[in-house]
Design a protein around this motif. Structure first.
Motif, PDB file in Angstrom:
ATOM      1  N   ILE A 162       0.834  -1.210   0.000  1.00 28.07           N
ATOM      2  CA  ILE A 162       0.000   0.000   0.000  1.00 28.07           C
ATOM      3  C   ILE A 162       0.869   1.261   0.000  1.00 28.07           C
ATOM      4  N   GLU A 163       2.181   1.056  -0.107  1.00 26.27           N
ATOM      5  CA  GLU A 163       3.163   2.147  -0.149  1.00 26.27           C
ATOM      6  C   GLU A 163       3.050   3.052   1.072  1.00 26.27           C
ATOM      7  N   GLU A 164       2.924   2.425   2.232  1.00 30.48           N
ATOM      8  CA  GLU A 164       2.874   3.139   3.508  1.00 30.48           C
ATOM      9  C   GLU A 164       4.111   2.756   4.312  1.00 30.48           C
ATOM     10  N   MET A 165       5.250   3.333   3.910  1.00 32.06           N
ATOM     11  CA  MET A 165       6.525   2.960   4.508  1.00 32.06           C
ATOM     12  C   MET A 165       6.714   3.570   5.900  1.00 32.06           C
ATOM     13  N   LYS A 166       5.910   4.583   6.204  1.00 27.57           N
ATOM     14  CA  LYS A 166       6.039   5.254   7.497  1.00 27.57           C
ATOM     15  C   LYS A 166       5.808   4.277   8.648  1.00 27.57           C
ATOM     16  N   THR A 167       4.831   3.384   8.488  1.00 32.09           N
ATOM     17  CA  THR A 167       4.510   2.429   9.544  1.00 32.09           C
ATOM     18  C   THR A 167       5.674   1.487   9.816  1.00 32.09           C
ATOM     19  N   ILE A 168       6.249   0.965   8.739  1.00 33.21           N
ATOM     20  CA  ILE A 168       7.392   0.064   8.887  1.00 33.21           C
ATOM     21  C   ILE A 168       8.535   0.774   9.596  1.00 33.21           C
ATOM     22  N   ILE A 228       4.236  -6.397  17.679  1.00 32.78           N
ATOM     23  CA  ILE A 228       2.958  -5.987  18.272  1.00 32.78           C
ATOM     24  C   ILE A 228       2.486  -4.657  17.686  1.00 32.78           C
ATOM     25  N   ILE A 229       3.406  -3.696  17.597  1.00 30.15           N
ATOM     26  CA  ILE A 229       3.064  -2.370  17.058  1.00 30.15           C
ATOM     27  C   ILE A 229       2.590  -2.467  15.614  1.00 30.15           C
ATOM     28  N   THR A 230       3.293  -3.275  14.806  1.00 28.47           N
ATOM     29  CA  THR A 230       2.959  -3.379  13.387  1.00 28.47           C
ATOM     30  C   THR A 230       1.593  -4.011  13.174  1.00 28.47           C
ATOM     31  N   PHE A 231       1.276  -5.065  13.942  1.00 30.31           N
ATOM     32  CA  PHE A 231      -0.027  -5.701  13.799  1.00 30.31           C
ATOM     33  C   PHE A 231      -1.155  -4.759  14.237  1.00 30.31           C
ATOM     34  N   ILE A 232      -0.914  -3.993  15.298  1.00 35.25           N
ATOM     35  CA  ILE A 232      -1.934  -3.031  15.739  1.00 35.25           C
ATOM     36  C   ILE A 232      -2.215  -2.017  14.641  1.00 35.25           C
ATOM     37  N   MET A 233      -1.149  -1.500  14.008  1.00 37.08           N
ATOM     38  CA  MET A 233      -1.315  -0.521  12.933  1.00 37.08           C
ATOM     39  C   MET A 233      -2.035  -1.126  11.731  1.00 37.08           C
TER      40      MET A 233
END
Length: 413
Positions: A140-146, A187-192
């Motif tokens: 989804i080209e949302e690199m900020k989350t990663i 945990i953070i990544t799955f929540i996002m």
């Protein structure tokens, strides 16, 4: 947001991601190289290199194969959920297989069994890393989350290690700090991801089998990369010991070259979804020309000042490792061209199979060469490094030839 701004934004966040993964890591490894003996530092390097194979098994190349699917179907919530569900359950299955294989190898090889605690803890960490759903956010080209979760994880790893590790006696706390940091990131990544509306349902075994079948070539490609990166350490460990000076030097200089090469990954990862959708080969041409010049200058500086680089980053114990680093810099130079002649160039014209096939070919050559040295009791650090440096040269030849052969498929714009 227009295309250029989106690519620039994603590249920016991926550079921060690279900074957290490798350059923040370069704060940790110089610390470890100073507080640990060369031998124990070698054991850490060997463990991380060897376990990378199992991480690639669990990841299965999904970051490449399903990134393109997510990119194309990002507006279809149902399809995206089906893809994410199949990938997550596939990774759980592959995690079980990896643990079984590791247990068998540890019984078979004393050099693993004798260091089972350290290597086993790194295995746990590798599985946690592999479970990260980065394929979704790349698609989804949302690199900020990663980037956010990577910075948090790496910072926590470094902080825990610096606080608690002061000598060889605390070596076990190094993989434990990695496990804690990467668990927080997971945990953070799955929540996002869940906040984006993604839901994971019950496993559909036919879909899992389909997903594994479709991603098999990407899996072979990624597994080959990890084998190629680990085979030198493995054979040095067989000939000497996982806790040896040779492994310590190899661990140190590969951290330096890997950190440099990962400067290329943000650009490659950020343009890959764009190239799949738009087939923008004018952009790729500019990257080859201007990026290639910058890369040549950077590699030349490190090559000429190799001894100084080793002393500054790794400490005085590694001041004579510059000659070894120079050998690996040949591999690093060709890494630029092997990366951008790979998936960004070949996937948009439907020839990703050549990008995939090139890596197993190079890996087979690497393994056979190391095996011959081992059979004839001729393994040395220099010879292993020379073989490692052939990797990207072979990739450039195969991928470059394929790209040239099928250049007529590039759309005329």
């Amino acid at each position: 947001m227009n295309t250029n701004r989106r690519i620039a934004k994603n590249t920016f966040f991926l550079y921060i991601l690279t900074l957290s993964n490798y350059f923040l890591g370069l704060l940790l490894y110089p610390f470890l190289s100073r507080v640990l003996s060369v031998e124990k530092f070698g054991l850490i390097g060997f463990s991380m290199s060897f376990i990378l194979i199992f991480q690639m098994i669990v990841e299965y190349g999904f970051n490449i194969s399903t990134t393109a699917d997510i990119s194309k179907l990002r507006l279809n919530t149902k399809k995206v959920n089906e893809i994410v569900t199949s990938v997550i359950w596939s990774k759980i299955l592959l995690s079980g297989i990896s643990i079984f294989i590791f247990a068998f190898i540890s019984l078979l090889l004393p050099m693993i069994g004798n260091n089972i605690l350290i290597v086993g803890l790194f295995l746990i960490d590798s599985i946690i890393k592999a479970m990260l759903p980065d394929f979704y956010f790349r698609g989804i080209e949302e690199m900020k989350t990663i980037t956010i979760r990577a910075v948090i994880a790496k910072f926590l790893c470094i902080l825990l290690a610096i606080i608690f590790v002061h000598s060889d006696k605390q070596i076990v706390l190094i993989p434990i700090s990695f496990i804690i940091g990467d668990s927080m990131a997971l945990i953070i990544t799955f929540i996002m991801m869940f906040k984006n509306g993604v839901r994971i349902s019950k496993p559909n075994f036919s879909e899992i089998c389909k997903m594994l079948r479709e991603g098999f070539l990407f899996f072979i490609s990624r597994l080959s990369v990890s084998i190629n990166n680990s085979v030198g350490s493995f054979f040095l460990g067989l000939s000497f010991s996982p806790a040896s000076v040779e492994l310590g030097i190899l661990a140190g200089i590969t951290k330096i070259t890997t950190a440099g090469e990962m400067m290329l990954t943000p650009i490659s990862d950020s343009i890959y979804p764009h190239m799949v959708k738009e087939k923008d080969y004018k952009l790729l041409k500019k990257i080859f020309i201007y990026g290639g010049i910058v890369w040549l200058v950077g590699c030349s500086i490190v090559f000429l000042g190799a001894n100084t680089v080793c002393s500054i980053i790794l400490g005085a114990k590694y001041s004579s490792a510059g000659d070894y680093l120079r050998i690996l810099m040949v591999n690093s130079f060709f890494a630029f061209f092997s990366i951008f002649l790979g998936y960004p160039s070949l996937s948009p014209i439907g020839k990703a199979n050549y990008a995939n096939a090139a890596i197993p070919v190079a890996t087979i050559i690497n393994v056979l060469a190391c095996l011959m040295l081992w059979i004839f009791n001729a393994i040395t650090l220099v010879r292993i490094l020379v073989i490692m440096s052939l990797m990207n040269i072979i990739l450039v030849i195969i991928r470059g030839s394929a790209f040239y052969k099928y250049r007529y498929l590039i759309p005329k714009k």
